[in-house]
Design a protein around this motif. Structure first.
Motif, PDB file in Angstrom:
ATOM      1  N   ARG A 133       8.970   3.856   4.777  1.00 40.57           N
ATOM      2  CA  ARG A 133      10.225   3.761   4.042  1.00 40.57           C
ATOM      3  C   ARG A 133      10.135   2.798   2.862  1.00 40.57           C
ATOM      4  NH1 ARG A 133      14.959   3.576   8.734  1.00 40.57           N
ATOM      5  NH2 ARG A 133      14.513   5.629   9.649  1.00 40.57           N
ATOM      6  N   ASP A 134       9.186   1.865   2.914  1.00 40.76           N
ATOM      7  CA  ASP A 134       9.044   0.907   1.810  1.00 40.76           C
ATOM      8  C   ASP A 134       8.736   1.593   0.491  1.00 40.76           C
ATOM      9  OD1 ASP A 134       9.465  -0.931   3.752  1.00 40.76           O
ATOM     10  OD2 ASP A 134       7.528  -1.950   3.601  1.00 40.76           O
ATOM     11  N   GLY A 135       8.083   2.741   0.563  1.00 42.20           N
ATOM     12  CA  GLY A 135       7.733   3.456  -0.664  1.00 42.20           C
ATOM     13  C   GLY A 135       8.389   4.810  -0.763  1.00 42.20           C
ATOM     14  N   GLY A 136       9.265   5.124   0.204  1.00 37.99           N
ATOM     15  CA  GLY A 136       9.918   6.428   0.190  1.00 37.99           C
ATOM     16  C   GLY A 136       8.968   7.581   0.424  1.00 37.99           C
ATOM     17  N   VAL A 137       7.810   7.307   1.040  1.00 36.78           N
ATOM     18  CA  VAL A 137       6.800   8.345   1.264  1.00 36.78           C
ATOM     19  C   VAL A 137       7.167   9.150   2.508  1.00 36.78           C
ATOM     20  CG1 VAL A 137       4.357   8.794   1.690  1.00 36.78           C
ATOM     21  CG2 VAL A 137       5.045   6.931   0.168  1.00 36.78           C
ATOM     22  N   LEU A 138       6.962  10.461   2.432  1.00 34.61           N
ATOM     23  CA  LEU A 138       7.301  11.370   3.524  1.00 34.61           C
ATOM     24  C   LEU A 138       6.030  12.032   4.049  1.00 34.61           C
ATOM     25  CD1 LEU A 138      10.388  13.063   1.814  1.00 34.61           C
ATOM     26  CD2 LEU A 138      10.407  11.183   3.468  1.00 34.61           C
ATOM     27  N   ALA A 148       0.831  -1.202   0.000  1.00 28.23           N
ATOM     28  CA  ALA A 148       0.000   0.000   0.000  1.00 28.23           C
ATOM     29  C   ALA A 148       0.869   1.256   0.000  1.00 28.23           C
ATOM     30  CB  ALA A 148      -0.928  -0.003   1.206  1.00 28.23           C
ATOM     31  N   VAL A 149       1.934   1.253   0.794  1.00 30.16           N
ATOM     32  CA  VAL A 149       2.840   2.398   0.834  1.00 30.16           C
ATOM     33  C   VAL A 149       3.510   2.596  -0.527  1.00 30.16           C
ATOM     34  CG1 VAL A 149       5.000   3.244   1.812  1.00 30.16           C
ATOM     35  CG2 VAL A 149       3.237   2.309   3.309  1.00 30.16           C
ATOM     36  N   GLN A 150       3.906   1.504  -1.167  1.00 21.25           N
ATOM     37  CA  GLN A 150       4.503   1.611  -2.488  1.00 21.25           C
ATOM     38  C   GLN A 150       3.510   2.187  -3.501  1.00 21.25           C
ATOM     39  OE1 GLN A 150       6.073  -2.252  -3.463  1.00 21.25           O
ATOM     40  NE2 GLN A 150       7.379  -2.327  -1.647  1.00 21.25           N
ATOM     41  N   ALA A 151       2.241   1.767  -3.390  1.00 16.95           N
ATOM     42  CA  ALA A 151       1.209   2.296  -4.289  1.00 16.95           C
ATOM     43  C   ALA A 151       1.012   3.790  -4.058  1.00 16.95           C
ATOM     44  CB  ALA A 151      -0.104   1.548  -4.071  1.00 16.95           C
ATOM     45  N   ILE A 152       1.049   4.209  -2.798  1.00 18.66           N
ATOM     46  CA  ILE A 152       0.916   5.633  -2.478  1.00 18.66           C
ATOM     47  C   ILE A 152       2.087   6.412  -3.064  1.00 18.66           C
ATOM     48  CG2 ILE A 152       0.935   7.313  -0.591  1.00 18.66           C
ATOM     49  CD1 ILE A 152      -0.490   5.132   1.111  1.00 18.66           C
ATOM     50  N   GLY A 153       3.302   5.870  -2.917  1.00 15.17           N
ATOM     51  CA  GLY A 153       4.482   6.540  -3.459  1.00 15.17           C
ATOM     52  C   GLY A 153       4.395   6.710  -4.970  1.00 15.17           C
ATOM     53  N   ARG A 154       3.948   5.658  -5.668  1.00 15.82           N
ATOM     54  CA  ARG A 154       3.818   5.749  -7.131  1.00 15.82           C
ATOM     55  C   ARG A 154       2.781   6.793  -7.517  1.00 15.82           C
ATOM     56  NH1 ARG A 154       3.968   0.053  -6.587  1.00 15.82           N
ATOM     57  NH2 ARG A 154       1.706  -0.041  -6.882  1.00 15.82           N
ATOM     58  N   TYR A 155       1.675   6.798  -6.807  1.00 16.73           N
ATOM     59  CA  TYR A 155       0.605   7.747  -7.120  1.00 16.73           C
ATOM     60  C   TYR A 155       1.094   9.191  -6.941  1.00 16.73           C
ATOM     61  CZ  TYR A 155      -3.930  10.099  -7.009  1.00 16.73           C
ATOM     62  OH  TYR A 155      -4.989  10.942  -7.271  1.00 16.73           O
ATOM     63  N   LEU A 156       1.743   9.456  -5.803  1.00 15.82           N
ATOM     64  CA  LEU A 156       2.204  10.814  -5.530  1.00 15.82           C
ATOM     65  C   LEU A 156       3.224  11.279  -6.568  1.00 15.82           C
ATOM     66  CD1 LEU A 156       2.641  10.635  -1.647  1.00 15.82           C
ATOM     67  CD2 LEU A 156       0.836  11.820  -2.906  1.00 15.82           C
ATOM     68  N   TYR A 157       4.144  10.396  -6.933  1.00 12.65           N
ATOM     69  CA  TYR A 157       5.163  10.804  -7.905  1.00 12.65           C
ATOM     70  C   TYR A 157       4.545  11.019  -9.285  1.00 12.65           C
ATOM     71  CZ  TYR A 157       9.596  11.228 -10.281  1.00 12.65           C
ATOM     72  OH  TYR A 157      10.639  11.715 -11.023  1.00 12.65           O
ATOM     73  N   ARG A 158       3.601  10.174  -9.648  1.00 14.21           N
ATOM     74  CA  ARG A 158       2.962  10.312 -10.952  1.00 14.21           C
ATOM     75  C   ARG A 158       2.164  11.618 -11.033  1.00 14.21           C
ATOM     76  NH1 ARG A 158       0.431   5.952 -10.738  1.00 14.21           N
ATOM     77  NH2 ARG A 158      -1.654   6.673 -10.189  1.00 14.21           N
ATOM     78  N   ARG A 159       1.515  11.983  -9.947  1.00 11.83           N
ATOM     79  CA  ARG A 159       0.665  13.167  -9.957  1.00 11.83           C
ATOM     80  C   ARG A 159       1.441  14.459  -9.693  1.00 11.83           C
ATOM     81  NH1 ARG A 159      -2.638  15.402 -11.141  1.00 11.83           N
ATOM     82  NH2 ARG A 159      -3.823  16.067  -9.318  1.00 11.83           N
ATOM     83  N   PHE A 160       2.381  14.424  -8.723  1.00 12.71           N
ATOM     84  CA  PHE A 160       2.974  15.675  -8.258  1.00 12.71           C
ATOM     85  C   PHE A 160       4.503  15.689  -8.291  1.00 12.71           C
ATOM     86  CE2 PHE A 160      -1.035  15.004  -5.863  1.00 12.71           C
ATOM     87  CZ  PHE A 160      -1.764  16.075  -6.372  1.00 12.71           C
ATOM     88  N   ARG A 161       5.111  14.591  -8.757  1.00 12.52           N
ATOM     89  CA  ARG A 161       6.566  14.489  -8.757  1.00 12.52           C
ATOM     90  C   ARG A 161       7.137  14.733  -7.350  1.00 12.52           C
ATOM     91  NH1 ARG A 161       5.498  12.239 -12.752  1.00 12.52           N
ATOM     92  NH2 ARG A 161       6.482  12.459 -14.805  1.00 12.52           N
ATOM     93  N   THR A 162       6.469  14.177  -6.367  1.00 13.70           N
ATOM     94  CA  THR A 162       6.900  14.292  -4.985  1.00 13.70           C
ATOM     95  C   THR A 162       6.455  13.045  -4.239  1.00 13.70           C
ATOM     96  OG1 THR A 162       6.807  15.634  -2.964  1.00 13.70           O
ATOM     97  CG2 THR A 162       4.784  15.444  -4.233  1.00 13.70           C
ATOM     98  N   HIS A 163       6.972  12.851  -3.039  1.00 13.92           N
ATOM     99  CA  HIS A 163       6.530  11.750  -2.187  1.00 13.92           C
ATOM    100  C   HIS A 163       5.964  12.283  -0.874  1.00 13.92           C
ATOM    101  CE1 HIS A 163       9.287   9.124  -4.723  1.00 13.92           C
ATOM    102  NE2 HIS A 163       8.127   8.516  -4.759  1.00 13.92           N
ATOM    103  N   LYS A 164       5.558  13.536  -0.874  1.00 14.24           N
ATOM    104  CA  LYS A 164       5.032  14.160   0.340  1.00 14.24           C
ATOM    105  C   LYS A 164       3.505  14.169   0.339  1.00 14.24           C
ATOM    106  CE  LYS A 164       9.022  17.225   0.962  1.00 14.24           C
ATOM    107  NZ  LYS A 164       9.461  18.641   1.100  1.00 14.24           N
TER     108      LYS A 164
END
Length: 234
Positions: free
Chosen positions: A100-105, A69-85
């Motif tokens: 940390r699994d998805g690099g999400v902040l 789930a965290v990895q999916a969130i990270g992909r979504y954020l980067y695709r939409r906003f080029r960020t992991h925040k």
């Protein structure tokens, strides 16, 4: 003339006033019975839930566990906003995610102006309508569901119920010991309105995009079946 009619009306109401015992009210309500629940689009509640989320102009994704789930969130954020925040409430389930699994902040707290995305952990999902249910309060600010441009939602597979009646039964059970939350929100899609010239506008009063991630061991064919005949938003 108007005053005399008004006075006569209130006089009649006073004449008809009778004390009604709570037991009588309870019996009268029980006699009304219950309407049959609405038919879902699929017999399987998870398929029906995902299909209705898509029909409500949301997007959906499957994640086998919290790490996925965290990895999916990270992909979504980067695709939409080029960020992991993103901003997330202080729900203990969100604090325990393996970020940390998805690099999400994540920033934990209430959304502020300028926050592009917020994450909520839903208490329930309702197959009948495709809605998710959140309890709002200090740990889960309601503004997180309404202020950012994108609203991401995690929902556990075991928390999807068939009908609204089932949802309220679960809510009453959950709150019997802990008490009622400050607020309960049923959310069934991104914000939209067609008030102006009957043109559908997304994000009129809240998020423009609504992304639901179903967490648990859900077969991929469930999402495929839910997507049949439903055109998901781009």
């Amino acid at each position: 003339m108007a005053e005399s009619v008004r006075a006569e009306l209130f006089a009649r109401l006073r004449e008809q006033e009778t004390a009604v015992e709570p037991e009588q009210i309870a019996l009268a309500l029980a006699a009304l019975g219950h309407a049959e629940p609405a038919r879902t689009t699929h017999a399987d509640v998870h398929t029906a839930f995902l299909a209705n989320v898509l029909a409500n102009k949301g997007t959906v994704e499957l994640a086998r566990d919290r790490g996925a789930a965290v990895q999916a969130i990270g992909r979504y954020l980067y695709r939409r906003f080029r960020t992991h925040k993103l901003v997330a409430g202080n729900d203990p389930r969100l604090a325990a995610m393996p970020w940390r699994d998805g690099g999400v902040l994540p920033r934990f707290g209430a959304a502020e102006n300028g926050d592009s995305a917020a994450l909520s952990y839903a208490r329930l999902g309702v197959a009948e309508t495709g809605a998710i249910v959140t309890y709002t309060g200090r740990a889960n600010p309601g503004r997180n569901n309404l202020l950012p441009e994108d609203h991401l939602v995690l929902i556990n597979r075991e928390d999807v119920v068939a009908t609204l009646e089932d949802a309220w039964a679960r809510i009453r059970h959950d709150t019997a010991a802990s008490g009622w939350p400050r607020g309960i929100q049923f959310i069934a899609g991104p914000s939209s309105t067609a008030d102006v010239e009957a043109q559908l506008v997304m994000g009129a009063h809240g998020p423009r995009r609504w992304h639901v991630i179903l967490v648990g061991d859900t077969p991929a064919e469930v999402l495929a079946q839910a997507s049949e005949g439903v055109r998901a938003p781009s």
